[in-house]
Motif scaffolding. Structure first.
Motif, PDB file in Angstrom:
ATOM      1  N   LEU B 101     -17.506 -65.022 -23.266  1.00 41.25           N
ATOM      2  CA  LEU B 101     -17.575 -63.733 -22.863  1.00 41.25           C
ATOM      3  C   LEU B 101     -16.648 -63.193 -21.813  1.00 41.25           C
ATOM      4  CD1 LEU B 101     -21.532 -63.122 -22.896  1.00 41.25           C
ATOM      5  CD2 LEU B 101     -19.915 -62.512 -24.823  1.00 41.25           C
ATOM      6  N   ASP B 131     -27.674 -59.584 -22.827  1.00 42.03           N
ATOM      7  CA  ASP B 131     -26.704 -58.807 -23.152  1.00 42.03           C
ATOM      8  C   ASP B 131     -26.234 -57.762 -22.032  1.00 42.03           C
ATOM      9  OD1 ASP B 131     -24.307 -57.905 -24.527  1.00 42.03           O
ATOM     10  OD2 ASP B 131     -25.558 -56.197 -25.405  1.00 42.03           O
ATOM     11  N   ASN B 132     -24.942 -57.783 -21.328  1.00 39.45           N
ATOM     12  CA  ASN B 132     -24.735 -56.677 -20.517  1.00 39.45           C
ATOM     13  C   ASN B 132     -23.604 -55.852 -21.008  1.00 39.45           C
ATOM     14  OD1 ASN B 132     -23.706 -55.496 -18.186  1.00 39.45           O
ATOM     15  ND2 ASN B 132     -23.118 -57.107 -17.171  1.00 39.45           N
ATOM     16  N   PRO B 133     -24.046 -54.673 -21.295  1.00 45.70           N
ATOM     17  CA  PRO B 133     -22.997 -53.704 -22.176  1.00 45.70           C
ATOM     18  C   PRO B 133     -22.087 -53.244 -21.206  1.00 45.70           C
ATOM     19  CG  PRO B 133     -25.332 -52.970 -22.456  1.00 45.70           C
ATOM     20  CD  PRO B 133     -25.352 -54.317 -21.854  1.00 45.70           C
ATOM     21  N   PRO B 138     -23.282 -61.875 -18.116  1.00 42.01           N
ATOM     22  CA  PRO B 138     -24.824 -61.876 -18.830  1.00 42.01           C
ATOM     23  C   PRO B 138     -25.731 -62.096 -17.860  1.00 42.01           C
ATOM     24  CG  PRO B 138     -23.552 -63.891 -19.528  1.00 42.01           C
ATOM     25  CD  PRO B 138     -22.604 -63.176 -18.558  1.00 42.01           C
ATOM     26  N   SER B 161     -31.866 -53.967 -22.966  1.00 44.67           N
ATOM     27  CA  SER B 161     -31.367 -55.370 -23.998  1.00 44.67           C
ATOM     28  C   SER B 161     -32.748 -56.182 -24.074  1.00 44.67           C
ATOM     29  CB  SER B 161     -30.224 -56.390 -23.515  1.00 44.67           C
ATOM     30  OG  SER B 161     -29.128 -55.640 -23.217  1.00 44.67           O
TER      31      SER B 161
END
Lengths: 243, 243
Positions: B101, B131-133, B138, B161
């Motif tokens: 990621l 999840d870290n949008p 993360p 999330s």
């Protein structure tokens, strides 16, 4: 020399339900930092006697001072005074000195000192009253535990009543500098400086600025010259990227 | 049926020194209340491994869920992931899924995935990524512990999330009414109603209004009809003093 340590216990369902945003923690943290007392831990618990007693015992036993906020009003959910008495193994009842304060106050106001209001005169047997210049009903100190109101204006007034009696350490000074450098790019030199200067606390706080990543570096310690010297190393290394 | 319980652990010297005002506690409290998960305790500790490990063990053992915020960035003071691994007896290292990621993210940005940034790919062996949008690095879940970032925008995104995967209870509803009556004058009927309705949480919050004392009554519970019935008793009793 190490500074005295402190903990805070915030009591109240209204914080944990998200109804109210706590303001007392931030205020106490700032006052203690100025005074040279290190706030090491804060706990927030609900209006539950078992939880309150357990937290008072744990925190008053682990730190030099414990400050509580909330739960000393006249209603059924105000159980802090009884919990403090239980935690320190003291008896509790309406005490004459606290009753006299309330009686004079409500007489001036033309209100009745009824059973509910008398609840605010319940003080543990060896408690020392804390002055409340805002709304009279006192806080109190039992051993190393300072019991104060949750209403922010009253909490602040009680903190002012308490602070002159406490011995602080060397006040913590801080040196800040914003760099237009991502945390990931400043982390390596920062970690090296932190290792070389164990007496300083070096914090890094990321931010965004006009689409770029930046890092605010805050160096805290009791030695201002040492803090500046460390920051100067970073200022030289990232000379073109300060804002 | 009892709602699931939760605790929160806020990690960071910047809150305890008074430099930063915590915003994540209030946000999480509101989200959990809507979801029907009871936030029972919050602790704030400094960037100190012993204190963090002890708090994770105590809170994850006492409540159904534990949410942490702070200490998962790339710098030397970001030690939360290692503390979580220790608290749950898991090994920790840079993990391939998290590294992938970060590698893709920094390649898109044209930045280097250096040693410091790789720190953010250190995940306990049985951790499940969160999840870290916002900024990709993360969070992760280990057993009943959800480990999230301290930066408020990232914390909020991670909470979003996580929430769909959690089973809530009956959402807590609340009924509020402001009375121009001092707490001391409403305390007696309030205490009686609280005793008669153990399933409702009845809170009273004093305020000042044009030189008079008032009390905001908040009744919370999963049964909206019961909450309204209790408030109606107070409304009738103090009919001329509502605002």
């Amino acid at each position: 020399m190490t500074n005295p340590s402190a903990a805070m216990l915030v009591i109240g369902d209204e914080i944990l339900s998200g109804r109210t945003r706590d303001a007392n923690m931030h205020h106490l943290a700032q006052v203690l930092t100025e005074k040279g007392i290190d706030l090491k831990e804060v706990r927030v618990v609900s209006d539950d006697a078992l939880a309150i007693v357990a937290a008072i015992r744990a925190l008053s036993g682990s730190y030099d001072h414990l400050f509580t906020s909330g739960g000393i009003g006249p209603t059924h959910d105000d159980i802090t005074a009884d919990c403090v008495a239980e935690a320190f193994g003291q008896s509790i009842d309406v005490r004459d000195d606290a009753r006299a304060l309330l009686a004079a106050h409500y007489e001036r106001q033309g209100s009745e000192l009824n059973v509910a209001r008398l609840r605010m005169a319940r003080i543990p047997e060896h408690g020392v009253l804390i002055d409340n210049p805002v709304s009279v009903a006192p806080g109190f100190q039992v051993e190393n535990c300072y019991v104060m109101a949750g209403v922010p204006s009253v909490f602040r007034a009680m903190v002012e009543s308490v602070m002159p009696g406490l011995t602080g350490g060397a006040p913590l000074l801080s040196e800040s500098q914003r760099f237009l450098v991502g945390e990931g790019d400043i982390a390596a030199p920062l970690g090296k400086l932190a290792k070389e200067n164990p007496d300083l606390s070096i914090g890094s706080y990321p931010f965004h600025f006009e689409g770029r990543y930046g890092t605010n570096i805050v160096i805290r310690g009791t030695d201002a010259v040492a803090a500046k010297a460390v920051m100067d190393v970073l200022r030289e290394k990232f000379a073109g990227e300060m804002i």
